[in-house]
Design a protein around this motif. Structure first.
Motif, mmCIF file in Angstrom:
data_model
loop_
_atom_site.group_PDB
_atom_site.id
_atom_site.type_symbol
_atom_site.label_atom_id
_atom_site.label_comp_id
_atom_site.label_asym_id
_atom_site.label_seq_id
_atom_site.Cartn_x
_atom_site.Cartn_y
_atom_site.Cartn_z
ATOM 1 N N ARG A 2 0.831 -1.210 0.000
ATOM 2 C CA ARG A 2 0.000 0.000 0.000
ATOM 3 C C ARG A 2 0.864 1.259 0.000
ATOM 4 N N LEU A 4 0.960 3.737 1.994
ATOM 5 C CA LEU A 4 1.561 4.127 3.276
ATOM 6 C C LEU A 4 2.923 3.454 3.436
ATOM 7 N N LYS A 32 -8.669 -3.015 -2.110
ATOM 8 C CA LYS A 32 -9.315 -3.802 -1.053
ATOM 9 C C LYS A 32 -9.898 -2.839 -0.039
ATOM 10 N N GLN A 33 -11.165 -3.017 0.250
ATOM 11 C CA GLN A 33 -11.828 -2.090 1.170
ATOM 12 C C GLN A 33 -11.357 -2.279 2.606
ATOM 13 N N VAL A 34 -11.121 -1.157 3.256
ATOM 14 C CA VAL A 34 -10.755 -1.156 4.672
ATOM 15 C C VAL A 34 -11.650 -0.136 5.374
ATOM 16 N N GLU A 35 -12.038 -0.442 6.575
ATOM 17 C CA GLU A 35 -12.869 0.491 7.334
ATOM 18 C C GLU A 35 -12.097 1.786 7.615
ATOM 19 N N ASN A 37 -10.782 5.090 9.490
ATOM 20 C CA ASN A 37 -10.498 5.426 10.887
ATOM 21 C C ASN A 37 -9.998 6.878 10.920
ATOM 22 N N PHE A 40 -6.953 7.832 13.116
ATOM 23 C CA PHE A 40 -5.696 7.356 12.546
ATOM 24 C C PHE A 40 -5.226 8.289 11.434
ATOM 25 N N ASN A 43 -3.720 11.418 12.792
ATOM 26 C CA ASN A 43 -2.397 11.203 13.392
ATOM 27 C C ASN A 43 -1.302 11.013 12.357
ATOM 28 N N ILE A 44 -1.652 10.324 11.272
ATOM 29 C CA ILE A 44 -0.619 9.951 10.303
ATOM 30 C C ILE A 44 -0.338 11.098 9.327
ATOM 31 N N HIS A 86 -7.910 8.328 2.801
ATOM 32 C CA HIS A 86 -7.986 6.946 3.288
ATOM 33 C C HIS A 86 -7.858 5.948 2.139
ATOM 34 N N LEU A 90 -4.624 3.470 2.078
ATOM 35 C CA LEU A 90 -4.790 2.124 2.629
ATOM 36 C C LEU A 90 -5.586 1.136 1.772
ATOM 37 N N HIS A 93 -3.515 -1.162 -3.649
ATOM 38 C CA HIS A 93 -2.342 -2.035 -3.502
ATOM 39 C C HIS A 93 -1.630 -2.158 -4.840
ATOM 40 N N ASN B 49 -4.856 0.705 16.305
ATOM 41 C CA ASN B 49 -4.807 1.976 15.581
ATOM 42 C C ASN B 49 -3.389 2.460 15.282
ATOM 43 N N GLU B 72 -3.615 -0.657 12.612
ATOM 44 C CA GLU B 72 -4.171 -0.059 11.397
ATOM 45 C C GLU B 72 -3.415 -0.540 10.157
ATOM 46 N N LEU B 73 -2.103 -0.591 10.263
ATOM 47 C CA LEU B 73 -1.288 -1.140 9.178
ATOM 48 C C LEU B 73 -0.216 -2.026 9.794
ATOM 49 N N ASP B 97 -5.320 -7.860 6.272
ATOM 50 C CA ASP B 97 -4.532 -7.148 5.268
ATOM 51 C C ASP B 97 -3.185 -6.797 5.867
ATOM 52 N N ASP B 99 0.900 -5.871 4.782
ATOM 53 C CA ASP B 99 1.856 -5.608 3.710
ATOM 54 C C ASP B 99 3.138 -6.373 4.002
ATOM 55 N N ASN B 213 2.275 14.271 17.952
ATOM 56 C CA ASN B 213 0.805 14.344 17.972
ATOM 57 C C ASN B 213 0.283 14.520 19.393
#
Lengths: 124, 213
Positions: A2, A4, A32-35, A37, A40, A43-44, A86, A90, A93, B49, B72-73, B97, B99, B213
Motif C-alpha cells: 500500500r 503508506l 481492497k476495502q478497509v474500514e 479510521n 488514525f 495522526n498519520i 484513506h 490504505l 495495492h 490503531n 491499522e497497518l 490485510d 503488507d 501528535n
C-alpha cells in the motif's frame, strides 16, 4: 503493497544519498476495502511526505488528491477529503510492477504485492 | 479479543515447511506470540490503531497477532521468499490485510519514524554473530513509540547496556521471562525438544520523547 508502506520505503543501495521516494511502475493495481479510521488519518497526516504520496497515487491511476499538501484543517471538517486520503493510503495495492531507485534507476520487482528490496552483493 | 482466543487463532497458522538453519528460522509459538502482543496492547496501548512492523516476520505470527488486535497497518519484513509466501497465506486465511516486504533487515532503507511499534523475534545470533543487535539497531531507528523483542536471558546484561549506550534506546525493560521451546527442527539438534529461557523486552527509542501528535 500500500502507499503508506511506499511512503516509508527507500532505496538503500551503497552510495545512494537520496533513495526516496521510489518511483512506481504499475502492471496491476488492486483495491481492497478497509474500514475508515478518522483518528488514525489525523495522526498519520503530518508524517506523510505529501508530494511522494500524491505522485504515487497518480501513478497508480488515482487522481483525486491535491498535488500540494492541504491545510491540516481539512482533516477536521472535510469528510470527502478524508475518504479520498484513506482510499489512496490504505485501499490501493500495487500488486504487480516495480519500485525504481530514483538515483540509479535500479528496479526492485513487486510480485504478488511483495516488493523485493534485496540488494546484490556489490550494492551493499 | 481475549488472550486465549488470540492464542487459538495463532495456533492454526502454518509454520515453516523446510526451515533454513542459516537464518535461524524457529517458529514463534502461539503462546509467546499472543502474550507479547497482548501485553503490548493492554499494558502499553502500542498496537491498536497503530502502524506496526514485524521484523524478520517468518511465517508472520507476530504480525498476524498485531492485525488481530486492531493495528491499522502491519508490515511484515523478511529476507526469505518462502517464509513470506507462507506469511501471505496465513494472513489471507485470517482475512487480514498485511503488507509484506522482502528485505534484509540489516540493509533496510526507511524514511522517518512513521512506524509506531516494531515487534520481532529476531535471530538470536547463534549462527551469525551480532545479527540480533543489528535487528535491534534498525528497529530503534524506525519505531517512534516502542520495540518489543525476544532475546536469550543469558544475554540480558549485554542487551541492556548496549541498547542504552549505542542503539538509541531511552529505556530498556524486561517485561517477563518466557520459555521458548525449540522443537527438533534441524539435524544438529540432539534432543527432541529444548527449552530456552528468553526475555520479552520493551525498548523505547529516544526520539519518541518529542512526539508530534
Amino acid at each position: 503493497m500500500r502507499l503508506l508502506t511506499h511512503n516509508m520505503l527507500s532505496s538503500n543501495i551503497k552510495g545512494v544519498t537520496k533513495g526516496f521516494p521510489l518511483k512506481i511502475e504499475v502492471e496491476k493495481v488492486v483495491e481492497k476495502q478497509v474500514e475508515i479510521n478518522h483518528d488514525f488519518l489525523r495522526n498519520i497526516f503530518p508524517k506523510i511526505d505529501w508530494k511522494a504520496f500524491s505522485d504515487a497515487a497518480r501513478t497508480m491511476g488515482y487522481v483525486e488528491l491535491p498535488e500540494q499538501a492541504p491545510d491540516p484543517s481539512v482533516l477536521e471538517s472535510d469528510l470527502d477529503f478524508l475518504t479520498k486520503f484513506h482510499h489512496a493510503l490504505l485501499e490501493l495495492h500495487l500488486e504487480e510492477g516495480a519500485l525504481v531507485c530514483p538515483e540509479t534507476g535500479r528496479k526492485f520487482p513487486v510480485n504478488k504485492g511483495i516488493p523485493n528490496m534485496l540488494l546484490h552483493e556489490d550494492e551493499v | 479479543m481475549k488472550l486465549k482466543q488470540l492464542e487459538t487463532l495463532l495456533g492454526d497458522l502454518q509454520q515453516f515447511t523446510t526451515p533454513k538453519v542459516e537464518l535461524e528460522q524457529y517458529p514463534t509459538g502461539p503462546h509467546i506470540a499472543s502474550r507479547l502482543l497482548y501485553t503490548a496492547e493492554n499494558s502499553f496501548d502500542d498496537i491498536s490503531n497503530k502502524v506496526v512492523a514485524d521484523f524478520g516476520c517468518g511465517c508472520g505470527t507476530l504480525g498476524a497477532a498485531a492485525a488481530l488486535l486492531g493495528a491499522e497497518l502491519v508490515i511484515g519484513i523478511d529476507i526469505d521468499p518462502q517464509s513470506l509466501e507462507i506469511a501471505s497465506m496465513n494472513a489471507e486465511d485470517l482475512e487480514l490485510d498485511i503488507d509484506f516486504v522482502q528485505c534484509d533487515i540489516s540493509n533496510l532503507g526507511w524514511r522517518g519514524q512513521i512506524v509506531d511499534t516494531v515487534v520481532m523475534n529476531p535471530p538470536f545470533g547463534t549462527r551469525k554473530k551480532g545479527i540480533d543487535m543489528d535487528f535491534l539497531f534498525v528497529a530503534l531507528k524506525v519505531a517512534s513509540q516502542a520495540v518489543y523483542s525476544l532475546h536469550k536471558t543469558s544475554t540480558r546484561d549485554y542487551i541492556k547496556r548496549t541498547s542504552l549506550r549505542d542503539l538509541n534506546a531511552s529505556s530498556a525493560e524486561v517485561l517477563c521471562e518466557l520459555r521458548f521451546d525449540v522443537p527438533q527442527l534441524y539435524k544438529f539438534h540432539k534432543k527432541k525438544e529444548v527449552d530456552i529461557a528468553v526475555d520479552l523486552w520493551r525498548f523505547v527509542p529516544k526520539r519518541s520523547q518529542v512526539k508530534d501528535n
